[in-house]
Write an enzyme that holds these catalytic residues in place. Structure first.
Site, PDB file in Angstrom:
ATOM      1  N   ARG A   1      79.388  60.051  -5.840  1.00 49.37           N
ATOM      2  CA  ARG A   1      79.161  61.289  -6.605  1.00 49.37           C
ATOM      3  C   ARG A   1      80.070  62.414  -6.125  1.00 49.37           C
ATOM      4  NH1 ARG A   1      74.231  63.373  -5.170  1.00 49.37           N
ATOM      5  NH2 ARG A   1      75.200  65.207  -6.033  1.00 49.37           N
TER       6      ARG A   1
ATOM      7  N   ARG B   1      64.510  72.439  -2.407  1.00 51.10           N
ATOM      8  CA  ARG B   1      65.466  72.896  -3.417  1.00 51.10           C
ATOM      9  C   ARG B   1      64.820  73.474  -4.690  1.00 51.10           C
ATOM     10  NH1 ARG B   1      70.529  68.839  -3.537  1.00 51.10           N
ATOM     11  NH2 ARG B   1      71.670  70.782  -3.541  1.00 51.10           N
TER      12      ARG B   1
ATOM     13  N   LYS C   1      84.269  69.349  -6.047  1.00 51.97           N
ATOM     14  CA  LYS C   1      83.095  68.916  -6.815  1.00 51.97           C
ATOM     15  C   LYS C   1      82.214  70.113  -7.188  1.00 51.97           C
ATOM     16  CE  LYS C   1      79.016  67.285  -4.906  1.00 51.97           C
ATOM     17  NZ  LYS C   1      77.958  68.044  -5.542  1.00 51.97           N
ATOM     18  N   ASN C   2      81.927  70.958  -6.211  1.00 50.16           N
ATOM     19  CA  ASN C   2      80.976  72.035  -6.484  1.00 50.16           C
ATOM     20  C   ASN C   2      81.539  73.105  -7.407  1.00 50.16           C
ATOM     21  OD1 ASN C   2      79.054  70.721  -5.032  1.00 50.16           O
ATOM     22  ND2 ASN C   2      79.143  72.056  -3.229  1.00 50.16           N
TER      23      ASN C   2
ATOM     24  N   ASP D   1      77.161  71.424   4.224  1.00 47.73           N
ATOM     25  CA  ASP D   1      77.718  70.157   3.726  1.00 47.73           C
ATOM     26  C   ASP D   1      78.670  69.488   4.720  1.00 47.73           C
ATOM     27  OD1 ASP D   1      76.298  70.507   1.442  1.00 47.73           O
ATOM     28  OD2 ASP D   1      78.008  70.955   0.146  1.00 47.73           O
TER      29      ASP D   1
ATOM     30  N   CYS E   1      70.731  65.421  -4.407  1.00 47.03           N
ATOM     31  CA  CYS E   1      70.384  64.818  -3.118  1.00 47.03           C
ATOM     32  C   CYS E   1      69.022  65.290  -2.640  1.00 47.03           C
ATOM     33  CB  CYS E   1      71.430  65.204  -2.072  1.00 47.03           C
ATOM     34  SG  CYS E   1      72.968  64.323  -2.272  1.00 47.03           S
TER      35      CYS E   1
HETATM   36  C1  UD1 Z   1      75.068  74.265  -3.417  1.00 46.16           C
HETATM   37  C2  UD1 Z   1      75.963  73.064  -3.307  1.00 46.16           C
HETATM   38  C3  UD1 Z   1      75.564  72.212  -2.117  1.00 46.16           C
HETATM   39  C4  UD1 Z   1      75.514  73.063  -0.854  1.00 46.16           C
HETATM   40  C5  UD1 Z   1      74.687  74.326  -1.067  1.00 46.16           C
HETATM   41  C6  UD1 Z   1      74.736  75.265   0.110  1.00 46.16           C
HETATM   42  C7  UD1 Z   1      76.518  72.670  -5.615  1.00 46.16           C
HETATM   43  C8  UD1 Z   1      76.367  71.786  -6.821  1.00 46.16           C
HETATM   44  N1  UD1 Z   1      75.841  72.286  -4.530  1.00 46.16           N
HETATM   45  O1  UD1 Z   1      73.757  73.767  -3.643  1.00 46.16           O
HETATM   46  O2  UD1 Z   1      76.531  71.184  -1.976  1.00 46.16           O
HETATM   47  O3  UD1 Z   1      74.895  72.293   0.165  1.00 46.16           O
HETATM   48  O4  UD1 Z   1      75.149  75.031  -2.226  1.00 46.16           O
HETATM   49  O5  UD1 Z   1      76.051  75.593   0.410  1.00 46.16           O
HETATM   50  O6  UD1 Z   1      77.260  73.627  -5.616  1.00 46.16           O
HETATM   51  N2  UD1 Z   1      66.900  78.229  -2.781  1.00 46.16           N
HETATM   52  C9  UD1 Z   1      65.666  78.755  -3.126  1.00 46.16           C
HETATM   53  N3  UD1 Z   1      65.464  79.127  -4.420  1.00 46.16           N
HETATM   54  C10 UD1 Z   1      66.424  79.012  -5.374  1.00 46.16           C
HETATM   55  C11 UD1 Z   1      67.676  78.484  -5.020  1.00 46.16           C
HETATM   56  C12 UD1 Z   1      67.891  78.095  -3.710  1.00 46.16           C
HETATM   57  O7  UD1 Z   1      64.787  78.858  -2.280  1.00 46.16           O
HETATM   58  O8  UD1 Z   1      66.168  79.375  -6.527  1.00 46.16           O
HETATM   59  C13 UD1 Z   1      67.146  77.779  -1.398  1.00 46.16           C
HETATM   60  C14 UD1 Z   1      67.392  76.273  -1.328  1.00 46.16           C
HETATM   61  O9  UD1 Z   1      66.172  75.550  -1.276  1.00 46.16           O
HETATM   62  C15 UD1 Z   1      68.184  76.153  -0.049  1.00 46.16           C
HETATM   63  C16 UD1 Z   1      69.015  77.443  -0.056  1.00 46.16           C
HETATM   64  O10 UD1 Z   1      68.352  78.344  -0.933  1.00 46.16           O
HETATM   65  O11 UD1 Z   1      67.306  76.159   1.055  1.00 46.16           O
HETATM   66  C17 UD1 Z   1      70.458  77.252  -0.495  1.00 46.16           C
HETATM   67  O12 UD1 Z   1      70.495  76.730  -1.780  1.00 46.16           O
HETATM   68  P1  UD1 Z   1      71.698  76.983  -2.780  1.00 46.16           P
HETATM   69  O13 UD1 Z   1      72.721  77.854  -2.149  1.00 46.16           O
HETATM   70  O14 UD1 Z   1      71.128  77.374  -4.096  1.00 46.16           O
HETATM   71  O15 UD1 Z   1      72.296  75.537  -2.906  1.00 46.16           O
HETATM   72  P2  UD1 Z   1      72.624  74.724  -4.189  1.00 46.16           P
HETATM   73  O16 UD1 Z   1      73.220  75.612  -5.234  1.00 46.16           O
HETATM   74  O17 UD1 Z   1      71.464  73.854  -4.564  1.00 46.16           O
END
Ligand code: UD1
Length: 417
Positions: free
Chosen positions: A396, A121, A22-23, A304, A116
């Protein structure tokens, strides 16, 4: 409202094929619109997230042709039309259209993405990257207007190795002028899958799988093909089901390297399994040893898989401990597991299990995707009937979950009530 109903206590035996990740696919589809030519993506899982991305592609003027699990994305007629909230809020990954549209058209207007509810986030790191590449960003309530006369390669350091920010900045940087050095990036396997597609399209990205990516901007990208890698989170979820209810349950099409953190914890718990090149056969373990799990970025223990892992912790002897370090709120499954008979002390980010506890079927709610997966595992081993509501989250992220489990002997169905 759709619900999942499980009669627990049936052993799981036979083969479960793992679908495309999915990701990965949720980033590959937006990446495909960086070119006017056709991009073919194979091994695409049937998920509501992929359907929602298709609606965004259609809204922008593009087309997707399907042939079973093969998608051909035709971005020839795509324009950078504003993406309204009804579209962007359906899934977190809608934000990859920010990087893709900015890269191709140097302009994008869209609302904050959905996904979610597992913590704050924010997308500050994505925006920081776009700004450093030369874009200006205006925020009107939840709408972002991102515009650049041109994008210019530069050095970008991510304060945290965010998966989303790494991919989004890559999407914008591949068509920028000059060289971008993106440092402290995420190393999740899905990112390598996206880099493979972009390089197949003519991008010049080096450093896949390391902390630093070097992106030499190119003028245009062209047609290409890519296969979605196997979903390590789906695989891990079924492996944990096998550890609790398997009778020679074989999980097929896996990439063992992507599952090392999980398998090492299962070794510590003395789970019984046999691993080969691309499959694993697993049996119910009568006595699970307690473990401590702390989530971390890849190659650490994935956040996850942590929620499904907490169900194993309810069945291990002694005190297992769990600490979440990535998100502020990944405990949605815990109150539901407590309803089912688990003994857990917990805060927003930590949990301590006094186990083993027999679980009883109850009416429970999936607060998010992986909490839902945890509740399915709990339902499979609980006595009696478990009824899970709010299952849109689960659908999803897990292709044909009820069908796959039914084939290996589970009593599970999706009902409408
Ligand atoms: C992706 C995955 C999700 C997984 C996560 C961590 C997808 C669609 N989703 O989510 O399933 O749980 O990686 O492996 O691929 N953060 C910030 N600022 C930012 C971006 C992130 O502070 O601009 C923080 C987030 O709040 C969180 C952490 O960084 O605490 C990790 O987030 P991130 O790795 O970006 O996860 P996602 O891409 O949202």
């Amino acid at each position: 409202m759709k619900k999942i109903v499980i009669e627990g206590g049936h052993p799981l035996s036979g083969n479960v094929p793992i679908s495309g990740a999915k990701n990965s696919v949720v980033a590959l589809i937006p990446a495909a619109i960086l070119t006017e030519e056709k991009v073919e993506i194979s091994n695409v899982p049937k998920l509501s997230d992929t359907k929602n991305l298709e609606s965004i592609i259609n809204l922008l003027g593009g087309e997707i042709d399907f042939d079973k699990s093969r998608f051909t994305v035709d971005g020839k007629n795509i324009k950078s039309i504003p993406i309204p909230i009804e579209y962007s809020s359906k899934l977190r990954a809608s934000y990859y259209f920010m990087g893709a549209l900015l890269g191709r058209f140097k302009h994008v207007e869209m609302h904050f993405p959905g996904g979610c509810n597992i913590g704050k986030r924010p997308i500050d790191l994505h925006l920081k990257g776009f700004k450093l590449l030369g874009a200006s960003i205006i925020k009107e309530d939840d709408k972002y207007i991102i515009d650049a006369k041109k994008l210019k390669g530069t050095n970008i350091y991510l304060d945290f190795p965010s998966v989303g920010a790494t991919i989004n900045i890559l999407l914008a940087a591949v068509l920028a002028e000059g060289v971008t050095i993106l440092d402290n990036v995420a190393k999740e396997p899905e990112i390598e899958n996206i880099i493979d597609l972009l390089n197949n399209m003519g991008a010049k990205i080096k450093g896949a799988g390391t902390s630093t990516l070097t992106i030499k901007g190119v003028k245009r990208l062209h047609k290409a093909k890519i296969a979605v890698i196997a979903d390590r989170i789906e695989a891990g979820t079924y492996i944990m089901m096998g550890a609790l209810a398997g009778k020679d349950l074989t999980i097929e099409n896996i990439i063992p390297k992507h599952l090392e953190a999980l398998l090492s914890k299962l070794d510590a718990m003395r789970v019984n399994y046999e691993l080969s090149k691309d499959k694993i056969t697993i049996n119910k373990s009568e006595k699970l040893v307690p473990v401590n799990v702390i989530t971390s970025v890849y190659p650490g223990f994935p956040t996850d898989l942590a929620q499904p892992m907490t169900v194993l912790m309810t069945q291990a002897g002694g005190n297992s401990k769990f600490k979440e370090t990535i998100y502020e709120n990944r405990m949605g499954q815990i109150p539901e597991l407590i309803k089912m008979g688990a003994k857990v002390e917990y805060t927003n980010t930590t949990a301590k299990f006094k186990a083993p506890n027999k679980l009883k079927g109850k009416e429970v709610t999936a607060s998010d995707l992986r909490a839902g997966a945890a509740l399915i595992i709990a339902g499979l081993i609980a006595s009696g009937t478990t009824k899970i509501s709010n299952i849109d989250h689960i659908l999803r992220g897990y292709e044909d979950i009820a069908e796959k489990l039914t084939k290996v002997g589970a009593d599970i169905k999706i009902i409408d009530e």
